[in-house]
Design an enzyme around this catalytic site. Structure first.
Site, PDB file in Angstrom:
ATOM      1  N   ARG A   1       0.835  -1.219   0.000  1.00 10.25           N
ATOM      2  CA  ARG A   1       0.000   0.000   0.000  1.00 10.25           C
ATOM      3  C   ARG A   1       0.864   1.261   0.000  1.00 10.25           C
ATOM      4  O   ARG A   1       0.463   2.293  -0.517  1.00 10.25           O
ATOM      5  CB  ARG A   1      -0.938   0.004   1.214  1.00 10.25           C
ATOM      6  CG  ARG A   1      -2.115  -0.961   1.045  1.00 10.25           C
ATOM      7  CD  ARG A   1      -3.175  -0.728   2.109  1.00 10.25           C
ATOM      8  NE  ARG A   1      -2.706  -1.103   3.425  1.00 10.25           N
ATOM      9  CZ  ARG A   1      -2.903  -2.298   3.983  1.00 10.25           C
ATOM     10  NH1 ARG A   1      -3.584  -3.221   3.347  1.00 10.25           N
ATOM     11  NH2 ARG A   1      -2.440  -2.559   5.189  1.00 10.25           N
TER      12      ARG A   1
ATOM     13  N   SER B   1      -1.425 -16.377   5.670  1.00 10.32           N
ATOM     14  CA  SER B   1      -2.475 -15.609   6.341  1.00 10.32           C
ATOM     15  C   SER B   1      -3.670 -16.465   6.774  1.00 10.32           C
ATOM     16  O   SER B   1      -4.808 -16.106   6.533  1.00 10.32           O
ATOM     17  CB  SER B   1      -2.956 -14.489   5.401  1.00 10.32           C
ATOM     18  OG  SER B   1      -3.593 -13.489   6.140  1.00 10.32           O
TER      19      SER B   1
ATOM     20  N   CYS C   1      -5.741 -18.500  15.286  1.00 11.35           N
ATOM     21  CA  CYS C   1      -6.566 -18.350  16.488  1.00 11.35           C
ATOM     22  C   CYS C   1      -7.889 -19.115  16.366  1.00 11.35           C
ATOM     23  O   CYS C   1      -8.536 -19.397  17.370  1.00 11.35           O
ATOM     24  CB  CYS C   1      -6.817 -16.874  16.778  1.00 11.35           C
ATOM     25  SG  CYS C   1      -5.299 -15.904  16.738  1.00 11.35           S
TER      26      CYS C   1
ATOM     27  N   THR D   1      16.545  -5.231  13.565  1.00 13.39           N
ATOM     28  CA  THR D   1      17.432  -6.126  14.312  1.00 13.39           C
ATOM     29  C   THR D   1      18.794  -5.449  14.447  1.00 13.39           C
ATOM     30  O   THR D   1      18.948  -4.281  14.064  1.00 13.39           O
ATOM     31  CB  THR D   1      17.621  -7.458  13.560  1.00 13.39           C
ATOM     32  OG1 THR D   1      18.284  -7.167  12.329  1.00 13.39           O
ATOM     33  CG2 THR D   1      16.275  -8.125  13.276  1.00 13.39           C
TER      34      THR D   1
ATOM     35  N   ILE E   1      17.695  -5.480   8.253  1.00 14.49           N
ATOM     36  CA  ILE E   1      16.839  -6.630   8.590  1.00 14.49           C
ATOM     37  C   ILE E   1      15.936  -6.255   9.757  1.00 14.49           C
ATOM     38  O   ILE E   1      16.402  -5.841  10.827  1.00 14.49           O
ATOM     39  CB  ILE E   1      17.680  -7.878   8.960  1.00 14.49           C
ATOM     40  CG1 ILE E   1      18.666  -8.202   7.836  1.00 14.49           C
ATOM     41  CG2 ILE E   1      16.769  -9.062   9.246  1.00 14.49           C
ATOM     42  CD1 ILE E   1      19.565  -9.410   8.110  1.00 14.49           C
ATOM     43  N   TYR E   2      14.644  -6.390   9.542  1.00 17.21           N
ATOM     44  CA  TYR E   2      13.645  -6.120  10.578  1.00 17.21           C
ATOM     45  C   TYR E   2      13.099  -7.456  11.076  1.00 17.21           C
ATOM     46  O   TYR E   2      13.196  -8.475  10.378  1.00 17.21           O
ATOM     47  CB  TYR E   2      12.499  -5.282  10.000  1.00 17.21           C
ATOM     48  CG  TYR E   2      12.914  -3.874   9.619  1.00 17.21           C
ATOM     49  CD1 TYR E   2      13.734  -3.655   8.503  1.00 17.21           C
ATOM     50  CD2 TYR E   2      12.507  -2.776  10.356  1.00 17.21           C
ATOM     51  CE1 TYR E   2      14.125  -2.362   8.158  1.00 17.21           C
ATOM     52  CE2 TYR E   2      12.892  -1.480  10.010  1.00 17.21           C
ATOM     53  CZ  TYR E   2      13.710  -1.294   8.910  1.00 17.21           C
ATOM     54  OH  TYR E   2      14.107  -0.029   8.567  1.00 17.21           O
TER      55      TYR E   2
HETATM   56  P1  FAD Z   1       3.021 -17.010  12.662  1.00 13.92           P
HETATM   57  O1  FAD Z   1       1.641 -16.517  12.514  1.00 13.92           O
HETATM   58  O2  FAD Z   1       3.239 -18.309  13.369  1.00 13.92           O
HETATM   59  O3  FAD Z   1       3.658 -17.102  11.233  1.00 13.92           O
HETATM   60  C1  FAD Z   1       4.979 -17.482  11.027  1.00 13.92           C
HETATM   61  C2  FAD Z   1       5.085 -18.245   9.710  1.00 13.92           C
HETATM   62  O4  FAD Z   1       6.435 -18.239   9.324  1.00 13.92           O
HETATM   63  C3  FAD Z   1       4.684 -19.711   9.837  1.00 13.92           C
HETATM   64  O5  FAD Z   1       3.605 -20.005   8.994  1.00 13.92           O
HETATM   65  C4  FAD Z   1       5.941 -20.483   9.440  1.00 13.92           C
HETATM   66  O6  FAD Z   1       5.659 -21.603   8.639  1.00 13.92           O
HETATM   67  C5  FAD Z   1       6.721 -19.451   8.656  1.00 13.92           C
HETATM   68  N1  FAD Z   1       8.161 -19.675   8.703  1.00 13.92           N
HETATM   69  C6  FAD Z   1       8.941 -19.839   9.802  1.00 13.92           C
HETATM   70  N2  FAD Z   1      10.219 -19.983   9.463  1.00 13.92           N
HETATM   71  C7  FAD Z   1      10.269 -19.915   8.112  1.00 13.92           C
HETATM   72  C8  FAD Z   1      11.321 -20.020   7.175  1.00 13.92           C
HETATM   73  N3  FAD Z   1      12.570 -20.202   7.563  1.00 13.92           N
HETATM   74  N4  FAD Z   1      11.022 -19.930   5.880  1.00 13.92           N
HETATM   75  C9  FAD Z   1       9.742 -19.736   5.470  1.00 13.92           C
HETATM   76  N5  FAD Z   1       8.710 -19.623   6.322  1.00 13.92           N
HETATM   77  C10 FAD Z   1       8.965 -19.716   7.628  1.00 13.92           C
HETATM   78  N6  FAD Z   1      -3.088 -14.950  19.620  1.00 13.92           N
HETATM   79  C11 FAD Z   1      -4.011 -14.081  20.081  1.00 13.92           C
HETATM   80  O7  FAD Z   1      -3.686 -12.894  20.273  1.00 13.92           O
HETATM   81  N7  FAD Z   1      -5.296 -14.480  20.340  1.00 13.92           N
HETATM   82  C12 FAD Z   1      -5.704 -15.758  20.134  1.00 13.92           C
HETATM   83  O8  FAD Z   1      -6.873 -16.100  20.355  1.00 13.92           O
HETATM   84  C13 FAD Z   1      -4.748 -16.700  19.688  1.00 13.92           C
HETATM   85  N8  FAD Z   1      -5.086 -17.992  19.506  1.00 13.92           N
HETATM   86  C14 FAD Z   1      -4.171 -18.873  19.012  1.00 13.92           C
HETATM   87  C15 FAD Z   1      -4.529 -20.198  18.806  1.00 13.92           C
HETATM   88  C16 FAD Z   1      -3.611 -21.100  18.301  1.00 13.92           C
HETATM   89  C17 FAD Z   1      -4.013 -22.537  18.108  1.00 13.92           C
HETATM   90  C18 FAD Z   1      -2.301 -20.673  17.959  1.00 13.92           C
HETATM   91  C19 FAD Z   1      -1.287 -21.628  17.391  1.00 13.92           C
HETATM   92  C20 FAD Z   1      -1.921 -19.364  18.177  1.00 13.92           C
HETATM   93  C21 FAD Z   1      -2.844 -18.457  18.709  1.00 13.92           C
HETATM   94  N9  FAD Z   1      -2.490 -17.126  18.928  1.00 13.92           N
HETATM   95  C22 FAD Z   1      -3.424 -16.246  19.415  1.00 13.92           C
HETATM   96  C23 FAD Z   1      -1.128 -16.644  18.695  1.00 13.92           C
HETATM   97  C24 FAD Z   1      -1.006 -15.974  17.319  1.00 13.92           C
HETATM   98  O9  FAD Z   1      -1.491 -16.842  16.357  1.00 13.92           O
HETATM   99  C25 FAD Z   1       0.435 -15.616  17.087  1.00 13.92           C
HETATM  100  O10 FAD Z   1       0.842 -14.717  18.069  1.00 13.92           O
HETATM  101  C26 FAD Z   1       0.662 -14.991  15.716  1.00 13.92           C
HETATM  102  O11 FAD Z   1       0.216 -15.837  14.708  1.00 13.92           O
HETATM  103  C27 FAD Z   1       2.132 -14.694  15.535  1.00 13.92           C
HETATM  104  O12 FAD Z   1       2.344 -14.191  14.268  1.00 13.92           O
HETATM  105  P2  FAD Z   1       3.753 -14.376  13.543  1.00 13.92           P
HETATM  106  O13 FAD Z   1       3.623 -13.756  12.201  1.00 13.92           O
HETATM  107  O14 FAD Z   1       4.836 -13.938  14.432  1.00 13.92           O
HETATM  108  O15 FAD Z   1       3.933 -15.956  13.405  1.00 13.92           O
END
Ligand code: FAD
Length: 552
Positions: A21, A38, A42, A272, A277-278
């Site tokens: 955007r 995406s 949760c 970081t 790198i962020y």
């Molecule tokens: P993620 O959403 O986990 O995404 C990271 C992605 O990076 C993953 O898909 C992984 O495959 C990919 N990845 C990692 N390493 C690599 C690599 N080297 N190369 C390519 N891809 C890679 N939070 C709330 O606030 N409320 C809730 O109700 C809630 N419920 C939840 C229920 C469950 C079952 C789970 C598992 C989590 C829940 N959470 C909740 C937590 C929330 O989902 C996470 O805090 C959030 O998704 C974190 O976002 P993220 O982008 O850091 O990581």
């Protein structure tokens, strides 16, 4: 600009959409190890329970949609294996074909999330033992459920564990919840979780606290979970929800700074230790908003906001991340527990001074049908009255109060500000004195010296013979239905005429059901020259310290 983003779910997808955007010209590559981007992590427990009936609903947006709408270069089933900071490239393995190639970047955002902990428990790799992070995990668990599960064991009573338990029970499965600590929902203060624990047992969940899984064994008809205490639990399904660890391998191998608990260190701009790198989301160590100390808070709200801010900064906007408050909420069987800011135990751990008050108001006017009681605990600085944290447990309306208090913390408000907040009121929604105002009145009264209070925890910590004189000012019927051992009953309406019965050489702690009559009694006693305090939150707060069996 060439922007590469590692991780395509909460933080990564937010960063990618925001970057597009802000910059139509950039080449934005979103690399995701799994097949989906995406998706709604949760929502996963609710899909298992059948509350969310269609798997497709968990896919917030497809890779194809991200490509067409945002013109992103989305590469799913692609694992980033290494970062070459000098060459400014990432090494990507296409998991479908095995092809490995280097992708250059000008800026890199790491959003790899956190992986479920898998402690070294014997038998953890047996079929039937699962963790839950993504749609593939959920597919495996669902297949096991559909094959027929009568008994399940959930290990870990955190947010995900509780949601799983509710959904397994919803499917009619006999469910046991095992937790190492002596409470459910470890981020909360223990007493605030008693109503949730009671609700679980009321709904047939077998709750085992202060115990842990020591081994998983194959047995006829499924698995046996052997606990440290020696108990053996039969189950056809075990799900571990014992916490997560930041996915920091890439960062560590690239020489980026990480904190003692493994979170990738970032500055206020979410950079970081390498300025190109962020990093965002569950993988990072951020600043706690209240204490300013480093913290790791794996929640979706912060991950989404950080993704957006990192994209802003990649595009040169210089937006500062203000820190994370840890605002969180969970529901189970119609009860809700929510918190924001610091807990009492985290303040104690950090050696911060604080005061705590409890109020037990109804979520809307008591005279309007359907009022539900809640317990609200407010933590604040003893000098300035600044709000440091809040927790609430109850039914309807808990979310609203915690959200108001989250805003109060973000705005640096004090308990004096809470007294003044003008919140929406009609009998079916709230009260002219909202629970948030009530907490403010009690806390501000305490700081002004109008309303001295004794905490239940302090009262209980003293040996029985040294306890303060406990004065129960409820009616004789209420007293007979249950009271604090050693208390003397003088109903508040008789207090003025019975002052002669009370000791003048001891501190008197007055209490009622929730604290309101206790407050009046305290004012009467103080003005009559007694040393008096109100037992914070009254008998209802006292009951939060009682064993779960006694209140369920
Ligand atoms: P993620 O959403 O986990 O995404 C990271 C992605 O990076 C993953 O898909 C992984 O495959 C990919 N990845 C990692 N390493 C690599 C690599 N080297 N190369 C390519 N891809 C890679 N939070 C709330 O606030 N409320 C809730 O109700 C809630 N419920 C939840 C229920 C469950 C079952 C789970 C598992 C989590 C829940 N959470 C909740 C937590 C929330 O989902 C996470 O805090 C959030 O998704 C974190 O976002 P993220 O982008 O850091 O990581």
């Amino acid at each position: 600009m060439k922007l590469v983003i590692v991780g395509g779910v909460a933080g990564g997808a937010s960063a990618a959409a925001r970057a597009r955007r802000l910059s139509e010209d950039s080449h934005i590559v979103l690399v995701e190890r799994g097949p989906d981007v995406s998706f709604a992590n949760c929502g996963l427990p609710y899909y298992l329970g059948g509350v969310i009936a269609e798997r497709a609903k968990l896919l917030v947006i497809t890779p194809e949609r991200l490509q067409t709408r945002y013109r992103l270069d989305v590469r799913v089933r692609s694992n980033v294996e290494a970062i070459d900071r000098a060459a400014k490239t990432v090494r990507i393995r296409d998991l479908a074909t095995g092809r490995v190639y280097d992708e250059p970047y000008d800026k890199l955002i790491l959003a790899p999330g956190a992986a479920p902990l898998r402690p070294p428990i014997a038998g953890i790799d047996l079929p039937g033992v699962f963790t839950l992070r993504n749609l593939q995990d959920v597919d495996h668990i669902k297949a096991a459920l559909d094959a027929g599960v009568r008994q399940a064991v959930v290990v870990g009573a955190g947010f995900i564990g509780l949601e799983l338990v509710e959904n397994l029970v919803h499917r009619g499965i006999d469910t046991t919840l095992v937790e190492l600590q002596d409470q459910v929902l470890p981020p909360f203060d223990r007493e605030m979780t008693t109503p949730i624990a009671a609700t679980l047992t009321d709904h047939g969940v077998r709750l085992i606290l202060s115990d842990s899984a020591e081994a998983f064994e194959q047995a006829a008809g499924g698995l046996v979970v052997r606990l440290k205490s020696g108990q053996r639990l039969a189950a056809q399904l075990v799900v571990l929800g014992v916490g997560v660890r930041p996915e920091n391998k890439l960062a560590v191998e690239a020489g980026l700074d990480v904190g003692p608990r493994g979170g990738i260190r970032v500055d206020e701009l979410l950079r970081t230790s390498d300025p190109d790198i962020y990093a965002v989301g569950d993988a990072v160590e951020i600043k706690d908003f209240v204490t300013g100390e480093p913290a790791q808070v794996p929640l979706a709200g912060p991950a989404n906001r950080q993704g957006r801010i990192a994209a802003d900064n990649v595009c040169g906007r210089g937006v500062r991340y203000r820190g994370t408050q840890g605002t969180a909420i969970v529901g189970a069987f119609g009860r809700t527990a929510a918190m924001t800011g610091q807990s009492e135990k985290s303040l104690r751990r950090a050696s911060r001074s604080y005061r705590a008050v409890y109020v037990h108001p109804a979520h809307h006017a008591g005279y309007y049908p359907g009022a539900e009681a809640m317990t609200l605990k407010l933590l604040f600085a003893p000098d300035t009255g600044r709000v440091l944290g809040a927790q609430a447990v109850g039914g309807t309306g808990v979310d609203k109060r915690i959200d108001v208090l989250a805003v109060a913390i973000a705005a640096g408000m004090s308990v004096y500000d809470l007294e003044e907040l003008e919140l929406a009121y009609a009998p079916q929604y709230g009260s002219a004195k909202d629970p948030v105002n009530m907490a403010g009145f009690v806390a501000a009264g305490l700081l002004r010296g109008d309303h001295p209070q004794l905490d239940v925890a302090t009262m209980l910590a003293a040996p029985v013979e040294q306890r303060t004189y406990l004065l129960d000012v409820r009616t004789p019927a209420e007293f007979a239905a249950g009271h604090i051992p050693g208390a003397v009953n003088v109903p508040v309406d008789e207090l003025r005429s019975r002052l002669g019965e009370l000791p003048r050489d001891r501190q008197i702690a007055a209490y009622c059901q929730v604290g309101q009559r206790g407050y009046l009694a305290t004012r009467i006693l103080l003005q009559a020259g007694f040393s008096a305090a109100n037992l914070s939150g009254g008998y209802t707060t006292y009951r939060l310290w009682q064993p779960v069996e006694m209140i369920s």
